[in-house]
Structure formats: structure tokens, C-alpha cells
Design an enzyme around this catalytic site. Structure first.
Site, PDB file in Angstrom:
ATOM      1  N   THR B  98       0.871  -1.166   0.000  1.00  0.00           N
ATOM      2  CA  THR B  98       0.000   0.000   0.000  1.00  0.00           C
ATOM      3  C   THR B  98       0.904   1.210   0.000  1.00  0.00           C
ATOM      4  OG1 THR B  98      -1.798  -1.101   1.135  1.00  0.00           O
ATOM      5  CG2 THR B  98      -1.762   1.285   1.266  1.00  0.00           C
ATOM      6  N   LYS B 173      -7.425   1.521  -3.125  1.00  0.00           N
ATOM      7  CA  LYS B 173      -7.095   1.152  -1.741  1.00  0.00           C
ATOM      8  C   LYS B 173      -7.336   2.348  -0.803  1.00  0.00           C
ATOM      9  CE  LYS B 173      -5.475  -1.184   1.754  1.00  0.00           C
ATOM     10  NZ  LYS B 173      -4.396  -2.059   2.113  1.00  0.00           N
ATOM     11  N   LYS B 241      -0.278   5.207   8.478  1.00  0.00           N
ATOM     12  CA  LYS B 241       0.521   5.353   7.248  1.00  0.00           C
ATOM     13  C   LYS B 241      -0.430   5.480   6.049  1.00  0.00           C
ATOM     14  CE  LYS B 241       1.797   2.438   4.184  1.00  0.00           C
ATOM     15  NZ  LYS B 241       2.069   1.145   3.597  1.00  0.00           N
TER      16      LYS B 241
END
Lengths: 324, 294
Positions: B98, B173, B241
Site C-alpha cells: 500500500t 485502496k 501510514k
């Protein structure tokens, strides 16, 4: 006029803040050499006796202490280390004083780099007090840097600031500015909410700054910006995008130090909505209009609801209760 | 038919994912920064390990990567020892990290120049999804690159879809994480009220999970949330994050994400409570009444 014995200064970036600061330094008797990306902005300073330089490098050659007031860390890097930047006119012992809001990390990176590559000092010295304070010479300046450097910068600062305080090493001035901007960035939308609540409940908004004066809800922001917000006096003293840039920096600093900042995080997004409405260059206080009646209209007109005939849902067959 | 596949990054996700490739009949070579992990993987699944990403990538038709963030990704893909340096022309890199949409576009452009294929393919489904081979994979890239890669990805995916050009997987995502952030906060608040008012929460969830409030989080997390059990799942550090990536992308795109920004800061509070490694459902821990001493 420049007086004998006064440190020759440089000023790079004569925008809304930089120009009045330069004028006050000239008034204080300092020789000032100036440069700005778009030249027409320096004209009033030239009239007041400033010397024109063709590049940041030339400013650095002419001055012992070089003041900067530009948009952000990237712009500072450009005028200091870019082509014809300060570094090309650098000499050990000279000092760069950066009044831009860059965040502490950029200040440390740029300051240490300038020391390493040119032996020059760095003082990060962001300001608060707005255009009004810059013109009146009553700014507050938060300084970060080696003590000796800060002391060399101090004498000239009395012409532009009411307070000039060393907050610590390089970066500490920037961190203090972040603290300042948390309060500014969250208070302006909060005042907007307060005015909306008063108005929607029949209270004369115009009375609020006077009646709240001296109470716990009073603030310089209420007294200066609040009154302008009520009058819709949006004459530009700053730009919304600058404040949002500062809030983004604050969020990054908080993330690095592990400090939760929920109100700041939310306020930043409210500001971003204001920018989305095409207000990036407006004075931030105009965010009050986002809280006024009729301000929130859908961008696309909603279609009238389509009437769908309601079909009766077939009921499940009744089960007889077993008789006992 | 078995393909020659390399897998770079044997973390909690990569380790079982690479294992599924072996089980699906592929010939797998692995690389991990910490070599002991690679050794453990070989012990468990067979296959081979290599000393650098370039060496692992060499001679394989597909190279999968799953590392921590943009910088980690650049460090294993670019440079003399990076995967791109070892890959043969025509081979494809499938990145499951990711990361930002920017780094995906950057690597895609670089791959194109080198005659390689690139797909950004972040996953959802967590550690359990990786172990059971039932991940959801969101892919960005070229259709011609995606076609041959899909059957390989399917070794550990239940759902795999091409969503657009390079970067589209990462953007999808982000949408996923934004939806989760708001949902978990809402669920936490709902459960907090249910608990404080003495409702029978199992019954409450049984009823409302059949209605508009239903969510994966509700069905899979409400019990552990009530038990304050957070030592599993997707860590708060990782979620922050990801939310950082979302907020940066939103800034670039000029989009406002008020709830996401607020929840990101709430996670900072959870980190302060010592919950850096707790599951994302630990947002409810912020809402618990402080236990007062008698």
C-alpha cells in the site's frame, strides 16, 4: 536615510509582510538591499531608499544579514540554494534570517546545509501580527538559532517587532509559529460558527465583539478579524491558502512528534472545503461566508424525487398458533 | 500451469502470500531484507531464496513485492540490486504494497522504459485474508499486462480486478481505507452508547446487522471491541501510514476529508495509549470511561 554604523541588511520577498517590514527597517536607518521575484513589488521600497539587487546572490553580497519572507520551504530553498541564490553571494559569518513559515524540519535542513556549505548562520524567525502589525512595526517574532546569531539579528528587529524572543535552536521559531497557527486556524472557523449561531437565534452579531471584550471568549482574532468578518470587509491581509499550508505543516509536525491534534485535523479539512469553493487567494476570514444562510447550495440541483408506486409487500401466510 | 515467480518482502502478508504461490504449483524464489525470515519461509514451503531483490527477480516471469512504504518500495525495486535490474524484458512486477499513487505511476513509467510490465496491486483482507488466500486485490496498470498476471495473483485472492491505468489500484485502496476509518469510528460510538445504556449488545448487533448499519467491521469486530481485545489484525501504525497517503492524495486532488482527518488524529491518541500495534478497531478504546479508584 541609512546611518553610519548600521548593519547593511538584505530583504528578499517583498510581499504583503515583507514590504512593510523593509520600509520599517529603512525608517530605522538601516541600508537595505532588496530583491523580489516580480520586480514591481520593490518599487515602494526603492522610493523609500532601498537599493535594488538583480538576484538573491547580489543581495547576499551587499548585506551582512539577509532577511527572507517568501511563501514556503520550497521557495526558501529556491532563493537560497537555487541559481543566483544567496549561496552564490555567501560569506562565512553572514546570517540568513528566514521570516517565512516553513515548519521546523525544513528550517533545520536548510540552516544546517547553509552552515555546512557556506559557513553562514541561520535564524528562523517567523512572525505573527499580520499586515497591520507589519505596517505598525509591532510584530511578534519567534526566533530559533544559535544564541550569538540571534543576538546579532536582534538590534534591527526593534524596528519591525514589539517582541523578538529566542525560543531555542534552529527550528524552535518555526515550532512556535505552528503553535500560533493552531490557534489562528481553529479560531477563525470557530468564530464563524459563533456568529452563525447568534444570527440564527436572533442576536445582533454586530454587538458581539464589544460585549465579549475582556471576557474569556475575547481574543485579538475576535477584535481585529471578527469585526471585519461581521462587516464582510475582506480586503486582503493574507491568503487562505497560506493558512492551509501552515495547517498541513502542523499536522505533519504533530504526526512526527506523536501528538494527537483532532481539532486541528478537522479544521484543516474545513479550510480545504473553503479552498474548494474557489477561495484560495481570498483572505481567510471570508470563510465566515461558508457559514451564512444560503451558503451551502448543492453544486448540482437535485432532481425532484421520482414517485414510485409502492407495491404492497405480500404478507407471509399466517401460521396458526398451535392450539394447546 | 506453474510459472516462475519471485516474491520480495515476507512480512505478515507476504509470507503466507508467497506460500500460496507454491501451493498453486508455481516455482517461487523469495527475497527478504531480514534473511532469517527468508530461511524460515524456505523451511516451511520449499522454494528458493536469493540475497538481493535483483537476484530473486532474475529469470522469473512475474515478480511480486509487498513491503512497508514508498521508500522501502523504491529501495527494493530501483538501483543496482533492485528487482528491475534483475528482471528480463517482458517480465512483470506486481506490487502489493500500500503506497502512494505517485510512486505507482513513477515505477510504471520506469518499467515501461525498461520494457517491463508493472501493476500496482494493493490488497485488502488483512493477515487472515493472506493466510487463507482470500484477499481482495485492487489493480492498476495496462490490460495487456494484467491479463497474464491475474491467474497468478488468484493464488491468494478471492477478488482481483483491474480498475484503470497505473495508480488506480492505490487510489482504490485509499477509497477502501477512507471508508473503513469512518465506519470503525461510527461503530465504536454506537457500541459505546449501547454498552453505557445497558443494552444486550449481541441482540442489538443481531438485529441491526440485518439493516442499513451492517458492515464487515460490525460482523467481524464487535465482539473483540467489547472485550477490548486488540492484539491482532491491522495495526494502528499501518492504518495511520495509509491515512497519511489518503490525506496527501486528497490535498493534491483538492478534496476535503473531514472525518478521515479527525479519525487519523484519534488514531494518534490510540498510539499514545500504547496502541501502535493494536488492531484498527481499537478506536473504541478512546471512548471507554476512565476507571476510577474506589
Amino acid at each position: 536615510m541609512a546611518k553610519k554604523g548600521k548593519t547593511p541588511l538584505g530583504f528578499i520577498g517583498l510581499g504583503l509582510m515583507g514590504l512593510p517590514m523593509t520600509l520599517n527597517l529603512l525608517k530605522g536607518g538601516h541600508p537595505v538591499t532588496v530583491w523580489n521575484r516580480s520586480r514591481e513589488k520593490i518599487l515602494p521600497a526603492l522610493q523609500a531608499g532601498a537599493k535594488e539587487a538583480a538576484s538573491p546572490a547580489e543581495v547576499a553580497r551587499a548585506a551582512d544579514i539577509i532577511h527572507l519572507c517568501v511563501f514556503d520551504g520550497a521557495s526558501v530553498e529556491e532563493v537560497v540554494f537555487g541559481p543566483d541564490g544567496v549561496i552564490e553571494g555567501a560569506k562565512p559569518g553572514k546570517i540568513v534570517v528566514d521570516h517565512s513559515t516553513t515548519g521546523p524540519e525544513a528550517a533545520r535542513d536548510l540552516g544546517l546545509r547553509l552552515r555546512r556549505e557556506a559557513g553562514m548562520g541561520w535564524v528562523d524567525a517567523p512572525v505573527t501580527g499580520g499586515v497591520v502589525g507589519a505596517k505598525a512595526g509591532t510584530l511578534a517574532i519567534f526566533a530559533g538559532g544559535a544564541e550569538a546569531d540571534v543576538e546579532r539579528v536582534r538590534p534591527a528587529m526593534k524596528h519591525v517587532a514589539r517582541r523578538f524572543v529566542r525560543m531555542g535552536d534552529i527550528g524552535a521559531g518555526q515550532t512556535t509559529k505552528m503553535c500560533n497557527q493552531i490557534v489562528v486556524g481553529c479560531t477563525i472557523p470557530m468564530l464563524s460558527e459563533m456568529f452563525a449561531l447568534a444570527r440564527d437565534n436572533g442576536v445582533d452579531v454586530g454587538l458581539l465583539p464589544d460585549v465579549l471584550e475582556g471576557g474569556f471568549a475575547d481574543s485579538t482574532i475576535l477584535q481585529l478579524h471578527g469585526r471585519r468578518m461581521i462587516k464582510h470587509d475582506f480586503a486582503r491581509q493574507g491568503q487562505a491558502k497560506t493558512l492551509v499550508k501552515d495547517l498541513d505543516l502542523i499536522t505533519a509536525v504533530g504526526k512526527a512528534s506523536g501528538t494527537p491534534l483532532p481539532i486541528t485535523g478537522l479544521a484543516t479539512q474545513l479550510w480545504r472545503l473553503f479552498l474548494l469553493h474557489g477561495n484560495a487567494e481570498q483572505d481567510g476570514i471570508a470563510i465566515v461566508t461558508m457559514y451564512e444562510k444560503g451558503a451551502r447550495k448543492p453544486a448540482v440541483k437535485p432532481r425532484p424525487p421520482v414517485r414510485v408506486p409502492i407495491r404492497p409487500v405480500p404478507k407471509p401466510p399466517l401460521r396458526k398458533k398451535p392450539s394447546t | 500451469m506453474g510459472e516462475k515467480v519471485a516474491f520480495i518482502g515476507l512480512g505478515v502478508m507476504g509470507f503466507p502470500m508467497a506460500g500460496h504461490l507454491v501451493k498453486a504449483g508455481h516455482e517461487v524464489t523469495v527475497y527478504n531484507r531480514n534473511a532469517a525470515k527468508a530461511e524460515a519461509w524456505v523451511q516451511k514451503f520449499g522454494g528458493r531464496k536469493a540475497d538481493t531483490p535483483a537476484a530473486a527477480a532474475k529469470g522469473n516471469k512475474f515478480v511480486m513485492s509487498c513491503v512497508g512504504n514508498d521508500d522501502d518500495l523504491r529501495s527494493v525495486i530501483l538501483g543496482a540490486a533492485g528487482a528491475f535490474a534483475g528482471m528480463d524484458k517482458g517480465a512483470t512486477l506486481v506490487d502489493h504494497t500500500t503506497a502512494s499513487a505517485d510512486v505507482a505511476r513513477e515505477l510504471a513509467a520506469d518499467a515501461e522504459k525498461k520494457g517491463l510490465g508493472f501493476l500496482d496491486a494493493p490488497v485488502s483482507g488483512g493477515q487472515a485474508g493472506a493466510e487463507n488466500g482470500v484477499l481482495t486485490v485492487m489493480v492498476g496498470g495496462k490490460e495487456t499486462t494484467y491479463g497474464p498476471a491475474e491467474p497468478v495473483i488468484k493464488a491468494y485472492a478471492r477478488m482481483c480486478k483491474l480498475l484503470g491505468p497505473a495508480g488506480s489500484g492505490q487510489l482504490t485502496k485509499m477509497v477502501n481505507q477512507i471508508c473503513i476509518a469512518g465506519t470503525v469510528q461510527g461503530l465504536s460510538e454506537g457500541l459505546a452508547l449501547a454498552r453505557a445504556t445497558g443494552l444486550d449488545i449481541a441482540s442489538v448487533v443481531e438485529v441491526i446487522s440485518k439493516g442499513a448499519a451492517q458492515s464487515w467491521q460490525m460482523e467481524n469486530r464487535y465482539k473483540t471491541m467489547l472485550e477490548s481485545k486488540f492484539d491482532f489484525g491491522f495495526a494502528v501504525d499501518w492504518m495511520r501510514k495509509d491515512l497519511g497517503i489518503c490525506l496527501n492524495e486528497a490535498r493534491r486532488a483538492g478534496v476535503t476529508l473531514p472525518v478521515t482527518a479527525l479519525v487519523d488524529q484519534f488514531y494518534a491518541e490510540v498510539q499514545q495509549m500504547g496502541g501502535s500495534r493494536w488492531d484498527t478497531s481499537s478506536l473504541i478504546a478512546r471512548l471507554e470511561a476512565k476507571k476510577t479508584k474506589q
